[in-house]
Design a protein around this motif. Sequence first.
Motif, short mmCIF file in Angstrom:
data_model
loop_
_atom_site.label_atom_id
_atom_site.label_comp_id
_atom_site.label_asym_id
_atom_site.label_seq_id
_atom_site.Cartn_x
_atom_site.Cartn_y
_atom_site.Cartn_z
N MET A 189 -12.95 7.77 66.40
CA MET A 189 -11.84 6.88 66.68
C MET A 189 -11.90 6.38 68.12
SD MET A 189 -8.67 8.63 64.76
CE MET A 189 -8.65 8.69 62.98
N ASN A 190 -11.18 5.33 68.43
CA ASN A 190 -11.17 4.76 69.75
C ASN A 190 -10.74 5.82 70.77
OD1 ASN A 190 -10.48 3.41 72.15
ND2 ASN A 190 -9.96 1.54 71.01
N ARG A 202 -7.30 5.82 72.61
CA ARG A 202 -6.02 6.05 71.94
C ARG A 202 -6.06 7.17 70.94
NH1 ARG A 202 -2.32 1.80 72.12
NH2 ARG A 202 -1.63 2.23 70.01
N GLU A 212 -13.28 -0.01 56.78
CA GLU A 212 -14.22 0.68 57.66
C GLU A 212 -15.66 0.28 57.36
OE1 GLU A 212 -11.90 4.83 58.73
OE2 GLU A 212 -13.23 4.81 56.99
N GLN A 215 -16.58 0.16 61.66
CA GLN A 215 -15.89 1.05 62.59
C GLN A 215 -14.75 1.73 61.85
OE1 GLN A 215 -13.79 -2.71 64.72
NE2 GLN A 215 -13.43 -0.81 65.80
N ASP A 216 -14.28 2.85 62.40
CA ASP A 216 -13.22 3.57 61.71
C ASP A 216 -11.93 2.76 61.74
OD1 ASP A 216 -11.21 4.81 63.86
OD2 ASP A 216 -13.24 4.91 64.68
N SER A 237 -9.67 2.63 64.96
CA SER A 237 -10.16 1.75 66.02
C SER A 237 -9.98 0.29 65.66
CB SER A 237 -11.64 2.04 66.29
OG SER A 237 -11.82 3.35 66.79
N ASP A 252 -6.43 -0.66 66.13
CA ASP A 252 -6.13 -0.72 67.56
C ASP A 252 -6.63 -2.02 68.17
OD1 ASP A 252 -5.13 0.45 69.97
OD2 ASP A 252 -7.19 0.86 70.56
N ASP A 253 -7.85 -2.40 67.78
CA ASP A 253 -8.47 -3.59 68.37
C ASP A 253 -7.88 -4.89 67.85
OD1 ASP A 253 -10.16 -1.89 69.76
OD2 ASP A 253 -11.85 -2.15 68.39
#
Length: 428
Positions: free
Chosen positions: A1-2, A5, A226, A231-232, A235, A238-239
Amino acid sequence: MNPKRFRFACTAVVILLALPALAERLSLSRPGSVGMSAERLEVLRDYFRGQVDSGLEPGMQVLVARHGKVVLHENFGYRNVETQEPLTFDTLFRIMSLTKPVTTAAAMILYEEGRFSMDDPIAKFIPAFADLEVFAGLDANGALTVEPARHPPTMHELMTHTAGFTYGGGYNESPVNALYRELKPFAADATRQQTIERLARIPLAYQPGTEYMYSYSADILGFIVEIIAGQDLGSFLDDRLFGPLGMKGTYAWVPPAAAARLMPIHGYAEDGSLTLLPNDWNPARPFDHAVVEPVTFGGGFQLVSSPGDYFRFAQMLLDGGEFDGKRILAPSTVRFMTSQRYPQAVRDRYWAPGQGHGLNVSVVTDPSLVNYPTHAGEFSHGGVANGYFFVDPAAGLVVIMQGQLIPPRYRKEHIPVVNALVHAAIIE
């Protein structure tokens, strides 16, 4: 994960940086500035105060906005009924199935990029689902029998809970649900690959597209996001969503140092009084998942958030995919997501009169058949821990209420009353 965060580092400095930002009461506008009556909104406050005073609710945070302006954002009752700790604006809530519309919005971002079609079979992204079988009944010895799927379940069916998956119980009893309970595909310690392999061993509960069954479909959708995005899901959210929308207090999990801000899940004791439910009340996903980095991100239930943060997401949908100058989705995509998408036969069997379902949101199709004031096009969703939001585009309304109570009371008790009181407060 990011890591900015979602990772919990061990150094004191990083711990402080990783802590969720303290939530605040949103700036309030005068109700009259958006055609609402302050006196009539006081009736809504009295309703929630009464819910707490009568011992029916431990505590709830409520938000009402019209035309993008918040006119009510308040706490009622307690974060913890045993300690009598009051609910505050820095309280975090497990929003449970309110995660589903967020995961769907994430998928629609990829949809707008041409990364998938609604007619794509989900096996295009998860090959293990290429030859799923369908439950066909029991033989003379009581053994489960199967038949081939008439067509592979599609992305559209996945996003409308008509693909054939289930939740393993709670809504009906069947041999398929028994297999979910036996194989535990979504156990807390299961990796994405383990979950997929276990699901592939379980037949679909019905032929894709022919029935509706609330299910793990949003969690499977999260896997597909994903896989497509590389990416998960945490993340990606979040992005592409939380960062642009300024949702600084929405998380897949929170560091243990912030766990005290999580409102515990309440329930009812045998005598009807409010009590706390143990963390292991749900053996598949204990309530303490919110403070443990998940092995897989549950796209149907994972998020921890607050009404103040969720307002940004809901208002983005109301405003046709844009919030505070940030474009997340196109208006046409939001309309697609929030429009009735079920065949009439499915609607007649599973939905209340005047209502249908879009992509992981309920939709009002005929307000004359609904037992509270609203308009065609209202869309909404709820969560098992007593969270609920609705958006009435015709009235410019966003309403969010969030508690932590199982079983939830929003569906039968709050929705008719709150809709009536909020709409009654509109005088212009």
